[in-house]
Design a protein around this motif. Sequence first.
Motif: not given
Length: 153
Positions: A27-45
């Motif tokens: 929540a405090c500065g790494a939200c973009h990393i979580l977003a990237h990991a989510f997209l890589a896992k669930f919508d990589a293409d």
Amino acid sequence: MYQPRTPGYSKKDTVKRWNLPDRVFFACGACHILAHAFLAKFDADGTRGFYPLWFKPLAGFTGNHIVVAGPGWFFDYHGYCRQNVYLDHVTRRAQQRWPGWQATHITLPRDVLTSEEKSREMDGLWLRGPQQFLHDALPRASAFLTRFDPPPA
């Protein structure tokens, strides 16, 4: 947009920052990393239509945040939430801390999420790369994602 209550907390203190609980860390500065990991896992293409969305506060305000947007929902460190409910909550909470707070919503290119250089090309955005934390934040984000179900259909 979460504000840590850790005494003496500063984003510049990489040890304290890394040692925050996962939810607070993302929540405090790494939200973009979580977003990237989510997209890589669930919508990589990119075929499912999920995308990173930046809450960019209007001039004079703070409270940047990045979520993943899907059809009718957002995902962040809370998990999934209907878009209208999330927007109401975020605005209400931010305005408690910063009266008059408002933000624009900007769709981000995915490659911005893990590149400080590319993020700085966008006015007002400056994201750390995953390796710019005390340790690589991507494995931590991937592990955090195991707490959540796959995206709603």
